[in-house]
Design a protein around this motif. Structure first.
Motif, PDB file in Angstrom:
ATOM      1  N   ALA A  59       0.663  -1.428   0.457  1.00  0.00           N
ATOM      2  CA  ALA A  59       0.245  -0.305  -0.024  1.00  0.00           C
ATOM      3  C   ALA A  59       0.663   1.414   0.051  1.00  0.00           C
ATOM      4  O   ALA A  59       0.469   2.152  -0.952  1.00  0.00           O
ATOM      5  N   MET A  60       1.830   1.433   0.681  1.00  0.00           N
ATOM      6  CA  MET A  60       2.261   2.636   0.635  1.00  0.00           C
ATOM      7  C   MET A  60       3.646   2.592  -0.713  1.00  0.00           C
ATOM      8  O   MET A  60       3.759   4.010  -0.922  1.00  0.00           O
ATOM      9  N   ASP A  61       3.975   2.208  -0.936  1.00  0.00           N
ATOM     10  CA  ASP A  61       5.324   1.435  -1.989  1.00  0.00           C
ATOM     11  C   ASP A  61       3.893   1.688  -3.139  1.00  0.00           C
ATOM     12  O   ASP A  61       3.885   2.664  -4.287  1.00  0.00           O
ATOM     13  N   ASP A  62       2.710   2.107  -3.752  1.00  0.00           N
ATOM     14  CA  ASP A  62       2.114   2.110  -4.230  1.00  0.00           C
ATOM     15  C   ASP A  62       1.332   3.118  -4.468  1.00  0.00           C
ATOM     16  O   ASP A  62       1.291   3.883  -5.137  1.00  0.00           O
ATOM     17  N   THR A  63       1.193   3.892  -3.342  1.00  0.00           N
ATOM     18  CA  THR A  63       1.036   5.447  -2.960  1.00  0.00           C
ATOM     19  C   THR A  63       2.037   6.476  -3.492  1.00  0.00           C
ATOM     20  O   THR A  63       2.349   6.841  -4.053  1.00  0.00           O
ATOM     21  N   ALA A 112      11.244   4.048   8.329  1.00  0.00           N
ATOM     22  CA  ALA A 112      10.938   3.410   9.984  1.00  0.00           C
ATOM     23  C   ALA A 112       9.814   3.380  10.156  1.00  0.00           C
ATOM     24  O   ALA A 112       9.550   1.971  11.020  1.00  0.00           O
ATOM     25  N   LEU A 113       8.274   3.628   9.673  1.00  0.00           N
ATOM     26  CA  LEU A 113       7.573   3.456   9.188  1.00  0.00           C
ATOM     27  C   LEU A 113       7.085   2.076   9.259  1.00  0.00           C
ATOM     28  O   LEU A 113       6.726   1.684   9.537  1.00  0.00           O
ATOM     29  N   ALA A 114       7.066   2.288   7.717  1.00  0.00           N
ATOM     30  CA  ALA A 114       7.121   0.337   7.321  1.00  0.00           C
ATOM     31  C   ALA A 114       7.585  -0.456   7.956  1.00  0.00           C
ATOM     32  O   ALA A 114       7.694  -1.565   8.128  1.00  0.00           O
ATOM     33  N   ALA A 115       8.885  -0.324   8.183  1.00  0.00           N
ATOM     34  CA  ALA A 115      10.008  -1.219   9.841  1.00  0.00           C
ATOM     35  C   ALA A 115       9.235  -1.743  11.022  1.00  0.00           C
ATOM     36  O   ALA A 115       8.881  -2.449  11.037  1.00  0.00           O
ATOM     37  N   HIS A 116       8.252  -0.726  11.648  1.00  0.00           N
ATOM     38  CA  HIS A 116       7.379  -0.467  12.424  1.00  0.00           C
ATOM     39  C   HIS A 116       6.507  -1.633  11.799  1.00  0.00           C
ATOM     40  O   HIS A 116       5.809  -2.422  12.801  1.00  0.00           O
ATOM     41  N   LEU A 117       5.424  -1.107  11.046  1.00  0.00           N
ATOM     42  CA  LEU A 117       4.025  -1.348  10.628  1.00  0.00           C
ATOM     43  C   LEU A 117       4.523  -3.292  10.118  1.00  0.00           C
ATOM     44  O   LEU A 117       3.737  -3.993  10.472  1.00  0.00           O
ATOM     45  N   LYS A 118       5.432  -2.835   9.982  1.00  0.00           N
ATOM     46  CA  LYS A 118       6.171  -4.937   9.062  1.00  0.00           C
ATOM     47  C   LYS A 118       6.425  -5.464  10.569  1.00  0.00           C
ATOM     48  O   LYS A 118       5.747  -6.777  10.575  1.00  0.00           O
ATOM     49  N   PHE A 132      11.009  13.850  -1.367  1.00  0.00           N
ATOM     50  CA  PHE A 132      10.804  13.003  -0.645  1.00  0.00           C
ATOM     51  C   PHE A 132      11.919  12.091  -1.231  1.00  0.00           C
ATOM     52  O   PHE A 132      11.420  10.809  -0.530  1.00  0.00           O
ATOM     53  N   ASP A 133      13.112  11.427  -1.437  1.00  0.00           N
ATOM     54  CA  ASP A 133      13.719  11.096  -0.956  1.00  0.00           C
ATOM     55  C   ASP A 133      14.525  10.819   0.030  1.00  0.00           C
ATOM     56  O   ASP A 133      14.470   9.788   0.420  1.00  0.00           O
ATOM     57  N   LEU A 134      14.888  11.553   0.649  1.00  0.00           N
ATOM     58  CA  LEU A 134      14.877  12.202   1.879  1.00  0.00           C
ATOM     59  C   LEU A 134      14.191  11.604   3.334  1.00  0.00           C
ATOM     60  O   LEU A 134      14.318  10.670   3.748  1.00  0.00           O
ATOM     61  N   HIS A 135      12.788  11.773   2.564  1.00  0.00           N
ATOM     62  CA  HIS A 135      11.376  11.659   3.901  1.00  0.00           C
ATOM     63  C   HIS A 135      11.106   9.781   3.179  1.00  0.00           C
ATOM     64  O   HIS A 135      10.909   9.706   4.634  1.00  0.00           O
ATOM     65  N   ALA A 136      11.563   9.494   2.766  1.00  0.00           N
ATOM     66  CA  ALA A 136      11.229   8.094   1.973  1.00  0.00           C
ATOM     67  C   ALA A 136      12.254   7.229   2.756  1.00  0.00           C
ATOM     68  O   ALA A 136      12.207   6.256   2.866  1.00  0.00           O
ATOM     69  N   ALA A 137      12.762   7.539   2.775  1.00  0.00           N
ATOM     70  CA  ALA A 137      14.581   7.037   2.828  1.00  0.00           C
ATOM     71  C   ALA A 137      14.949   6.866   4.879  1.00  0.00           C
ATOM     72  O   ALA A 137      15.222   5.877   5.136  1.00  0.00           O
ATOM     73  N   THR A 138      13.845   7.816   5.094  1.00  0.00           N
ATOM     74  CA  THR A 138      13.974   8.141   6.370  1.00  0.00           C
ATOM     75  C   THR A 138      12.908   7.573   7.330  1.00  0.00           C
ATOM     76  O   THR A 138      13.034   6.219   7.760  1.00  0.00           O
ATOM     77  N   MET A 139      11.590   9.329   7.253  1.00  0.00           N
ATOM     78  CA  MET A 139      10.252   8.788   8.021  1.00  0.00           C
ATOM     79  C   MET A 139       9.593   7.795   7.783  1.00  0.00           C
ATOM     80  O   MET A 139       9.599   6.891   8.737  1.00  0.00           O
ATOM     81  N   VAL A 159      -2.780   7.362   9.275  1.00  0.00           N
ATOM     82  CA  VAL A 159      -4.401   6.854  10.110  1.00  0.00           C
ATOM     83  C   VAL A 159      -2.829   5.633  10.817  1.00  0.00           C
ATOM     84  O   VAL A 159      -2.823   5.332  11.823  1.00  0.00           O
ATOM     85  N   TRP A 160      -2.198   4.659  10.139  1.00  0.00           N
ATOM     86  CA  TRP A 160      -1.332   4.181  10.252  1.00  0.00           C
ATOM     87  C   TRP A 160      -0.753   4.353  10.968  1.00  0.00           C
ATOM     88  O   TRP A 160      -0.023   3.270  11.628  1.00  0.00           O
ATOM     89  N   MET A 161      -0.162   5.430  11.673  1.00  0.00           N
ATOM     90  CA  MET A 161       0.794   5.399  12.502  1.00  0.00           C
ATOM     91  C   MET A 161      -0.062   5.923  13.965  1.00  0.00           C
ATOM     92  O   MET A 161       0.296   4.614  14.725  1.00  0.00           O
ATOM     93  N   ARG A 162      -1.288   6.638  13.693  1.00  0.00           N
ATOM     94  CA  ARG A 162      -1.937   6.520  15.335  1.00  0.00           C
ATOM     95  C   ARG A 162      -2.365   4.933  15.787  1.00  0.00           C
ATOM     96  O   ARG A 162      -2.680   4.474  16.962  1.00  0.00           O
ATOM     97  N   ASP A 163      -3.188   4.265  14.653  1.00  0.00           N
ATOM     98  CA  ASP A 163      -3.707   2.550  14.966  1.00  0.00           C
ATOM     99  C   ASP A 163      -2.540   1.629  15.454  1.00  0.00           C
ATOM    100  O   ASP A 163      -2.607   0.735  16.519  1.00  0.00           O
ATOM    101  N   SER A 164      -1.359   1.727  15.099  1.00  0.00           N
ATOM    102  CA  SER A 164      -0.336   1.207  15.589  1.00  0.00           C
ATOM    103  C   SER A 164       0.885   1.513  16.477  1.00  0.00           C
ATOM    104  O   SER A 164       1.703   0.830  16.723  1.00  0.00           O
ATOM    105  N   ALA A 165       0.346   2.608  17.298  1.00  0.00           N
ATOM    106  CA  ALA A 165       1.493   3.067  17.983  1.00  0.00           C
ATOM    107  C   ALA A 165       2.779   3.845  17.555  1.00  0.00           C
ATOM    108  O   ALA A 165       3.309   3.544  18.298  1.00  0.00           O
TER     109      ALA A 165
END
Length: 128
Positions: free
Chosen positions: A14-18, A118-124, A108-115, A57-63
């Motif tokens: 979902a994140m990659d497609d977006t 980190a969100l993707a790793a947390h969700l996984k 975008f390059d920086l935001h995707a590589a950092t923030m 929403v993903w951030m809030r729902d996953s704390a």
């Protein structure tokens, strides 16, 4: 702006497609002129609002621990886009075009590589 699986794929469909959509919309706006730019910029703004809302929403729902910082960055970028959109709607496109071409790709390059990474790793980790 070039999509790179190596740089941009985060392993959440979902994140990659977006993110792929975001890159395509940035490129469309960057290549457009006249009334086509107005429409392309509006589409980019609308996508970005939805894109960021979904992540929040993903951030809030996953704390997600860095939710405040990440959401703050979203607010900053949305503020920029809204200010440029007001100018674009009044017929002034030069600054918005420069922002799209010169600022957004690096951001975008920086935001995707950092923030976002980190969100993707947390969700996984939470779904494992």
């Amino acid at each position: 702006m070039e999509w790179s699986d190596e740089r941009h794929l985060l392993g959440l469909a979902a994140m990659d497609d977006t993110h792929r959509e975001f890159v395509a919309l940035v490129n469309a706006a960057g290549a457009a002129s006249g009334t086509a730019f107005v429409a392309a910029f509006a589409a980019l703004c609308e996508h970005t609002e939805s894109h960021f809302a979904n992540e929040e929403v993903w951030m809030r729902d996953s704390a997600f621990p860095a939710e405040g910082e990440h959401a703050g960055e979203h607010r900053r970028v949305l503020g920029d886009l809204r200010r440029f959109r007001e100018r674009v709607e009044k017929g002034s496109t030069m600054m918005a075009k420069a922002y799209i071409r010169e600022q957004v790709p690096g951001w975008f390059d920086l935001h995707a590589a950092t923030m976002d990474a980190a969100l993707a790793a947390h969700l996984k980790a939470r779904s494992a």
